[in-house]
Scaffold this active site. Structure first.
Site, mmCIF file in Angstrom:
data_model
loop_
_atom_site.group_PDB
_atom_site.id
_atom_site.type_symbol
_atom_site.label_atom_id
_atom_site.label_comp_id
_atom_site.label_asym_id
_atom_site.label_seq_id
_atom_site.Cartn_x
_atom_site.Cartn_y
_atom_site.Cartn_z
ATOM 1 N N GLU A 278 9.453 16.260 33.424
ATOM 2 C CA GLU A 278 10.371 16.953 34.288
ATOM 3 C C GLU A 278 10.891 17.986 33.313
ATOM 4 O OE1 GLU A 278 13.937 15.460 36.738
ATOM 5 O OE2 GLU A 278 14.717 15.648 34.957
ATOM 6 N N CYS B 149 23.310 18.210 37.842
ATOM 7 C CA CYS B 149 22.041 17.878 38.633
ATOM 8 C C CYS B 149 22.531 17.505 39.846
ATOM 9 C CB CYS B 149 21.217 16.620 38.085
ATOM 10 S SG CYS B 149 20.499 17.310 36.345
ATOM 11 N N HIS C 145 12.894 22.799 38.509
ATOM 12 C CA HIS C 145 12.161 22.427 37.392
ATOM 13 C C HIS C 145 10.823 22.765 37.324
ATOM 14 C CE1 HIS C 145 15.222 19.625 35.643
ATOM 15 N NE2 HIS C 145 15.408 19.081 36.755
ATOM 16 N N HIS D 237 15.410 20.092 43.288
ATOM 17 C CA HIS D 237 15.819 18.858 43.731
ATOM 18 C C HIS D 237 17.412 18.916 43.543
ATOM 19 C CE1 HIS D 237 15.547 16.527 39.660
ATOM 20 N NE2 HIS D 237 16.288 17.609 39.602
HETATM 21 NI NI NI Z 1 16.877 18.099 37.911
#
Ligand code: NI
Length: 137
Positions: free
Chosen positions: A126, A35, A43, A16
């Site tokens: 996560e 991120c 992940h 992501h």
């Molecule tokens: Ni992430």
């Protein structure tokens, strides 16, 4: 009748990128840091699906966990495992794929699909340290 909460844990891996269209490039970088990496990152997620209900007197089950596993696999895992959540998943389109938003999207995928019992809670890991919980409220 006693009320029991029963949980199935599932696993998937996905990529992501955290990036909000409502923020500038600079704000995105500052807020999401690594991120916000343009091409994303991955992940190893764990998803816990908790169903509540009264055990059936004949079977002793709230929900058949094998059947629950197959439903979660079909409705969620097959659609996200080894995919890029920003690009490959139709029901995630236009959503910033934070753990919070992912778990809400998963709830909507799953809530009307259970044969027995009631969907009570989704817990999305996560990482082992970052966890989002949703109960449909
Ligand atoms: Ni992430």
């Amino acid at each position: 009748m006693p009320l029991v909460y029963i949980t199935r844990r599932m696993h998937f891996s996905a990529a992501h990128r955290l990036h909000s269209d409502q923020l500038s490039e600079q704000e995105n970088e500052q807020l999401y840091g690594m991120c916000n990496n343009p091409l994303g990152h991955g992940h190893n997620y764990e998803l816990e699906v908790t169903v509540k209900g009264e055990p059936d007197p004949a079977t002793g089950m709230v929900v058949d966990l094998t059947e629950l596993k197959e439903i979660v696999q079909r409705e969620i895992i097959d659609k996200v495992d080894h995919k890029h959540l920003n690009h490959d998943v139709d029901f995630m389109h236009g959503i910033v794929p934070t753990a919070e938003n992912i778990v809400i999207a998963f709830w909507r995928q799953l809530k009307d699909k259970l044969p027995n019992g009631e969907l009570h809670e989704l817990t999305l890991y996560e990482t082992p340290r970052n966890v989002a919980v949703y109960r449909g409220e």
